[in-house]
Motif scaffolding. Structure first.
Motif, short mmCIF file in Angstrom:
data_model
loop_
_atom_site.label_atom_id
_atom_site.label_comp_id
_atom_site.label_asym_id
_atom_site.label_seq_id
_atom_site.Cartn_x
_atom_site.Cartn_y
_atom_site.Cartn_z
N SER A 60 0.84 -1.20 0.00
CA SER A 60 0.00 0.00 0.00
C SER A 60 0.87 1.25 0.00
O SER A 60 1.91 1.31 0.66
N ALA A 64 -0.33 4.24 0.92
CA ALA A 64 -1.06 5.24 1.71
C ALA A 64 -0.12 6.09 2.55
O ALA A 64 -0.30 7.30 2.69
N SER A 65 0.91 5.48 3.13
CA SER A 65 1.83 6.22 4.01
C SER A 65 3.27 6.09 3.53
O SER A 65 4.20 6.08 4.33
N ARG A 66 3.47 5.99 2.23
CA ARG A 66 4.80 5.83 1.67
C ARG A 66 5.10 6.91 0.64
O ARG A 66 4.18 7.50 0.06
N CYS A 110 6.54 2.45 -5.07
CA CYS A 110 7.07 2.98 -3.82
C CYS A 110 8.53 3.41 -4.00
O CYS A 110 9.17 3.09 -5.01
#
Length: 430
Positions: free
Chosen positions: A77, A79-81, A116
């Motif tokens: 995910s 979302a926070s990377r 990422c």
């Protein structure tokens, strides 16, 4: 790592994501319609969110994604990377784009795909050594067109630097009957191998695979320590899902340079310079320099026909303890020839090599004195101011053949502690 075949999320990295096998024909048909033209089989997996969407999907409903903010390569995910958009705005971005496209085959890069930061760094490092542009999976038919972003196909403006032009993806062609491994330096190119060792593929292995199996391995690919020394490569037919059939001009030039040797094998000590250092040490216990030095130490070995193979056969026998039959198969000679080689090499080494490095004859009296240590020298080696050599004769057990004399057997055969072996204690006097 298992990815959802629809949205691409990693289904094994988080327990809350869920993973469902495509064993339902209705769900499988929906996912196939969504992922056309990418092949989808019942051995693939999807996440629970995509499963729920496929169950409620109408026939004419477009593709739906259970997760949208996902790294295209690793499936984690975002979302926070820290994320990076895959595009071809500069030469560096083109190289990263090509590396990612090579790694995710048979999937393709869609517009607006992100990766990422970890995958971006890995692709940036690997792209330096990659020689090809994006490739097409071998499962695709030869008449299908290669999907390349429109930005890459456009003619570069006149003001664009020459370096950017040189980094445009190279045109590729399909060679029927030939396959090549996916270009990567991060892992062993054998599909499914999880070992962490990464050895450069030896030149003779690349030649053998191309000539015997029509399987091309790019120059910078890697092998683990297990696959580096294997003999049989018949399992390559099962690796087609991890191979490509598209080749660039650089690939073809490299293939032509590998075609000069027809008969290649793993063990060919007659041309040891073309063998990998790791392979030589694995089989004979010496590196290539030490192996060649043996002929300078004992030039009489060169009188044996095929001296390199003969010496290698003897060292392999000492190193591995394999049977003569197996060694003869590995070296592609008859068993009788192998046994003659071993006897000749052993006799020559015993006569010319061993006395120079073992026993009292290989060292003189002064050299023994020079090796005296401080404490033994003070206790034993200095009488009346004169240094003397210190020699210690240690009695030890040696195995001997069993005697036919019962009384002698009873006195020499030890008990259970020595496994009832015949032993002889030699004694030496100072």
């Amino acid at each position: 790592m298992n990815l959802c075949v629809n949205c691409g999320i990693a289904t094994t990295s988080c327990n809350t994501t869920g993973r469902r096998a495509l064993n339902d024909e209705m769900i499988l048909s929906v996912i196939r319609r969504w992922r056309t033209p990418q092949p989808v089989n019942n051995s693939d997996y999807i996440c629970q969110a995509c499963w729920n969407l496929a169950q409620t999907s109408a026939i004419d409903q477009p593709r739906q994604l259970g997760h949208r903010n996902v790294c295209l390569r690793c499936g984690r995910s975002l979302a926070s990377r820290v994320t990076h958009l895959l595009h071809t705005g500069s030469s560096r971005e083109i190289r990263i784009y090509n590396a990612i496209e090579e790694w995710i085959m048979p999937r393709t890069i869609e517009q607006g795909s992100h990766i990422c930061h970890n995958c971006w760094v890995a692709a940036d490092r690997a792209a330096v050594h990659m020689v090809s542009g994006p490739s097409t999976s071998s499962q695709e038919s030869s008449h299908e067109e290669i999907q390349i972003p429109a930005q890459v196909l456009t003619e570069p403006p006149a003001s664009q630097p020459e370096e950017d032009r040189n980094n445009q993806p190279e045109p590729t062609i399909v060679l029927p009957g030939y396959m090549r491994a996916v270009e990567t330096e991060r892992w062993c190119f054998i599909q499914g191998c999880q070992r962490t060792e990464r050895y450069r593929v030896p030149l003779f292995t690349r030649k053998m695979l191309l000539n015997r199996y029509k399987y091309y391995v790019p120059e910078n690919n890697r092998l683990c320590d297990i696959h580096l020394v294997i003999e049989g490569w018949d399992f390559l037919e099962s690796l087609r899902s991890n191979c490509v059939q598209n080749f660039t001009a650089k690939h073809i030039q490299d293939m032509m340079s590998l075609k000069d040797v027809i008969d290649c094998g793993l063990l060919h000590f007659d041309s040891i310079d073309t063998m990998g250092e790791h392979v030589v040490h694995t089989w004979v216990g010496l590196n290539k320099t030490q192996f060649n030095q043996m002929f300078h130490e004992v030039p009489q070995l060169l009188e044996i026909p095929k001296a390199s193979l003969a010496l290698a056969a003897y060292l392999m026998k000492l190193r591995t303890g394999d049977s003569d039959e197996r060694l003869s198969i590995l070296l592609k000679v008859s068993r009788r020839t192998l046994e003659n080689w071993i006897h000749k090499v052993r006799d020559l080494l015993t006569e010319y090599f061993v006395p120079r490095f073992l026993g009292l004859n290989h060292i003189n009296r002064q050299q023994i004195i020079d090796r005296n240590l401080t404490i033994p020298k003070a206790l034993f080696g200095n009488f009346e101011g004169i240094d003397r050599p210190i020699v210690i004769f240690d009695g030890t057990y040696s195995y001997i053949e069993k005697s036919s004399n019962y009384l002698y057997q009873k006195k020499t055969v030890k008990g259970i502690f020595y496994s009832r072996r015949c032993l002889y204690i030699g004694q030496g006097l100072p």
